[in-house]
Design a protein around this motif. Structure first.
Motif, PDB file in Angstrom:
ATOM      1  N   ALA A 213       0.832  -1.199   0.000  1.00 50.23           N
ATOM      2  CA  ALA A 213       0.000   0.000   0.000  1.00 50.23           C
ATOM      3  C   ALA A 213       0.864   1.246   0.000  1.00 50.23           C
TER       4      ALA A 213
ATOM      5  N   SER B 136       0.526   4.276  -2.764  1.00 53.28           N
ATOM      6  CA  SER B 136      -0.148   5.539  -2.444  1.00 53.28           C
ATOM      7  C   SER B 136       0.518   6.709  -3.164  1.00 53.28           C
TER       8      SER B 136
ATOM      9  N   SER C 248      -2.443   8.172   3.964  1.00 52.04           N
ATOM     10  CA  SER C 248      -2.507   6.832   3.395  1.00 52.04           C
ATOM     11  C   SER C 248      -1.415   5.936   3.985  1.00 52.04           C
TER      12      SER C 248
ATOM     13  N   SER D  52      -1.921   2.255   5.509  1.00 48.66           N
ATOM     14  CA  SER D  52      -1.037   1.168   5.103  1.00 48.66           C
ATOM     15  C   SER D  52      -0.419   0.483   6.320  1.00 48.66           C
TER      16      SER D  52
ATOM     17  N   VAL E 205      -6.183   1.642  -0.288  1.00 49.60           N
ATOM     18  CA  VAL E 205      -5.287   2.804  -0.352  1.00 49.60           C
ATOM     19  C   VAL E 205      -5.472   3.556  -1.663  1.00 49.60           C
TER      20      VAL E 205
END
Lengths: 63, 803
Positions: free
Chosen positions: B462, B466, B745, B749, B781
């Protein structure tokens, strides 16, 4: 059950064919321009010069 | 007196008071009419049907011998892409392509000339490829044909260097294709294992499937993922930990563990997660990497120099390649042609427009014997020059080299993702070792597999996604709103800026607009204005042109006995009136010393001094609001190549006098930026001309302002459309918003990673848990950052939409 081995092998080969087709498409530049073909397909196909009468052409050229 | 405004059928511009009428259709100029005639004679009516007013207006449609150099064999061979017998293929950059009518007309070039067998347009790159028969039409004629319908190809010195076609984007597509192929098939082949439940799949079939999966996974590791692995390896060698480090650790752990399980027949492995992970990573990379192909951010002088120029030898005129010019050669520079080398004026009236170099578009007059530097454009009749230096040694070329040397101090700021990755990598390694040590005492056999499980689940999927999606999305939002950045990293750098340095001419002032104010005891009547306009029209002096352009919608009269006294003024008679325009001494007979700081044109009508016009640079719309807003958060500086004439006007805006600097040469600007950087400032430089090139390059971020983004601009990190200048503050806010989105984000994550680690440290991470957890975290994400950036875009830009 044995038929599965054959089918899976076959399906993998077919899938590989699609991968090769994709690679070919990229190589021939089909993904290089994402915009023009989308516009181009909307143009009329008619050839410009054939159908119109000759008189009209002369009129246009006179001026 | 305002008549209904007629719009040109061809280009859509206002036809003014005297439109050119042909077949009852209005045109703004003869050039547009000619194109309309060509198009209609060839029955290409569709051109005007697909789009309204699709045409391009050219102010100077005559090209004369301009393309004669294309007849030279050497140049021709370098430009042609291939030649097979009679057929030749060539690709041109045509920046004026802008609509579907353009595509249509350029792809129907064969109707205009049967020598052309095929032409195709790449709209995104603004390129046209033409295949033609050389027995029927020459390369020069092809270019002239395109120029005759106002799609003039831009052919520059750069085109002579054999182009290396960009293949990097295709590489990524191949990798993406392979990863996607393997991911899909591995997913399908893993399905029996997911669904079999407790009883398991038939062992023979399971082994068969597992080996097939292993075979599919190998190309993903060695081909699709090799960028990440190689980058991590290279960085490790110089002892740097970047994002590719934890990614590579995860990839290797996933692959190693899975291959081990399959080869030893102890499990089914995590190849589904492995291939999916790399597939998603590559999608992110592809999304982020989509750049503006038609724009060029790394231009050097080559892309803006012509290939050849007319050389005069006695009364003979020949075409010579610019690179072959030698000291002492005489060259002929026509209207609107670029001066390619430092030289000296020998013959003719030179008015040089140095807007490329300085941003100032008012032409500068030169006298015989004056040195003329490369980079200017001649305005007016042809001039003859004597070459003083070869191209490589010209001042302009040196400017480039200088700006490149300024590039040595690395521009990159420490990126947020690298900082996080570093920290992340250490934590993961410590955690993995700790868990392994713990399990070693409880159940030694499982220690290794749990060690890899921790590495697998901690793989920052993730995290790695992002950034590409946030920045990629923001970059698109910027692009939609007239701000084009070179790469996504610019967004992050923008958010760290604390000082903004503006260039003056052409940056905060409009390059073509001049503000004209009349100062006099009695206001001028409309008739008097029309008299002044008529006289101003007779002269090509920049001040006269500015005056003439200022009075729109006013008629002009016939002028008798026109006289122009150099560096004094002009005089003309209309009916009973004698009109004088010019310096104070010339018009009013007063010998007072002039105030040279501002441009003034005095007006005399029938011997009476009526007052003067003050010509000022016009600041861009919304400048004061913008400066006020930016002033709250940033340190603002102004560097101007001009004199201090406008200091009084600028001081209220910028407040602090010690941040306004005038009479700055390009080297001074560069030095100023470097000094700011030595004081640990993060500098954003906003400029436009070549004289800012060094400064633009040495600042952390250099942004170029351009009226036409496809025109030449110096090397920079971003190009901003001139009319969007007033929204600069919004772009900066958006950049800040993007960074905050990335940070948020990261939080998400890490939350997922903690959950995953919870499974892993307890030894509960099964392939199916990994296969579910990883895509879910990636998808959330990506959705999260896309939604947030889109809403930021709406917040900052929805009210900016014009018209």
């Amino acid at each position: 059950m044995n038929v599965l081995f054959i089918l899976i092998t076959l399906s993998s080969i077919v899938a590989g064919g699609f991968l090769i087709a994709f690679i070919w498409a990229v190589k021939t530049g089909q993904f290089d321009d994402g915009h023009t073909p989308a516009v181009r397909i909307l143009f009329e196909d008619t050839k410009v010069s054939d159908t119109d009468s000759n008189n009209e052409e002369e009129l246009t050229e006179n001026k | 007196m305002a008549k209904e405004q007629l719009k040109c059928i061809h280009c859509g511009e206002d036809c003014g008071k005297y439109p050119v009428i042909w077949e009852d259709k209005p045109f703004c100029c003869n050039g547009c009419k000619t194109v309309y005639q060509i198009v209609n004679q060839n029955k290409l009516y569709t051109y005007y049907e697909l789009e309204k007013t699709p045409g391009v207006r050219l102010d100077n449609p005559e090209f004369g011998d301009k393309f004669a150099y294309l007849d030279q064999e050497e140049i021709k061979n370098k430009l042609l892409e291939f030649k097979d017998g009679d057929f030749s293929k060539v690709t041109f950059f045509v920046p004026t392509i802008h609509c579907s009518s353009c595509i249509w007309l350029l792809e129907n070039l064969n109707t205009l000339n049967s020598g052309i067998s095929y032409s195709s347009v790449n709209f995104v790159k603004k390129e046209v490829s033409v295949t033609f028969k050389e027995s029927k039409i020459s390369l020069r004629q092809v270019v002239e044909l395109m120029a005759s319908v106002h799609y003039t190809p831009v052919i520059s010195l750069e085109d002579l260097d054999k182009k290396k076609p960009k293949k990097t984007n295709r590489q990524l597509l191949f990798k993406l294709g392979v990863a996607g192929f393997s991911f899909g098939n591995i997913m399908m082949l893993s399905l029996p294992d997911y669904l079999a439940g407790a009883s398991g799949v038939d062992p023979a079939l399971q082994r068969f499937l597992s080996f097939l999966i292993l075979i599919l996974a190998v190309p993903v590791l060695v081909y699709s993922a090799n960028d990440y692995l190689l980058s991590a390896y290279k960085n490790l060698k110089v002892k740097i930990v970047n994002t590719d480090m934890p990614i590579s650790l995860g990839i290797l752990a996933l692959f190693g563990q899975s291959a081990f399980e399959i080869l030893t027949n102890t499990g089914t492995g995590y190849f589904d997660s492995f291939a999916g992970f790399i597939f998603f990573l590559l999608i992110g990379k592809w999304y982020q990497g989509k750049t503006y192909e038609a724009l060029s951010f790394d231009r050097d002088y080559k892309s803006y120099f012509p290939i050849a120029i007319a050389k005069v030898d006695g009364d003979k005129e020949s075409i010579i390649q610019i690179r072959d010019l030698e000291k002492g050669d005489r060259i002929l520079v026509r209207h609107n042609e670029l001066i390619p080398v430092d030289s000296e004026l020998v013959k003719g009236v030179a008015r040089i427009d140095y807007s490329f170099v300085t941003g100032e578009s008012n032409p500068v007059s030169k006298l015989i014997g004056d040195p003329i530097y490369a980079g200017g454009k001649q305005v007016g009749a042809a001039i003859e020059l004597k070459v003083n230096k070869s191209v490589d040694q010209s001042n302009l070329t040196k400017l480039w080299n200088q700006s490149e040397s300024g590039d040595i101090n690395a521009k990159t700021l420490n990126t947020i993702v690298d900082r996080v990755s570093k920290w992340f990598t250490y934590v993961v390694i410590v955690l993995a070792l700790g868990t392994a040590a713990f399990w070693f005492f409880i159940e030694p056999l499982r220690a290794i597999s749990i060690f890899t499980a921790v590495l697998i689940v901690a793989c920052p999927c993730a995290l790695a996604l992002s950034i590409p999606f946030t920045y990629g999305n923001s970059m698109r939002i910027f692009g939609k709103n007239g701000f084009y950045i070179k790469q996504t990293q610019v967004i992050e750098n923008l958010s760290k800026i604390d000082s903004i340095v503006f260039d003056k001419t052409g940056t905060i002032t409009e390059s073509n607009a001049v503000k004209v104010v009349f100062e006099g005891e009695i206001e001028l009547s409309e008739e008097e204005t029309s008299l002044i306009k008529s006289v101003a029209r007779q002269s090509t002096h920049p001040l006269s042109t500015a005056l003439y352009n200022h009075f729109t919608n006013i008629e002009t009269h016939y002028v008798r006995d026109f006289d122009e006294v150099p560096s004094s003024g002009v005089e003309g008679k209309i009916g009973d009136f004698v009109i004088k325009l010019g310096s104070k001494a010339y018009v009013c007979g007063n010998n007072l010393t002039q105030d040279f700081l501002q441009s003034q044109v005095f007006v005399g009508i029938n011997g009476t001094c009526r007052g003067y016009f003050r010509l000022e640079n016009k600041y861009r719309a919304g400048l004061s609001d913008l400066i006020d807003e930016l002033g709250k958060r940033y340190e603002l500086h102004l560097l101007s190549g001009d004199n201090e004439g406008e200091k009084e006007r600028l001081l209220p805006l910028f407040k602090k006098a010690n941040r306004l600097h005038f009479n700055q040469k390009p080297e001074d600007k560069l030095a100023y930026i470097q000094k700011l950087r030595e004081d640990n400032k993060n500098v954003l430089m906003i400029g436009d001309g070549l004289n800012d090139a060094g400064a633009l390059n040495s600042a952390q971020i250099g942004i170029t302002i351009a009226d036409d983004i496809y025109n030449f601009s110096p090397a920079c990190d971003g190009i901003l459309e001139a009319r969007k200048f007033k929204f600069l503050a919004s772009y900066l806010k958006m950049a800040h918003g993007s960074i905050n989105t990335v940070k948020a984000s990261f939080g998400i994550s890490i939350l997922y990673n903690t959950i995953g680690l919870g499974f892993a440290v307890q030894g509960l991470l099964t392939p199916i848990v990994a296969a579910i957890l990883m895509p879910i975290s990636s998808v959330t994400v990506v959705l999260f950052v896309s939604a947030i950036t889109a809403s930021l875009g709406l917040k900052y830009f929805s009210n900016l939409v014009e018209k």
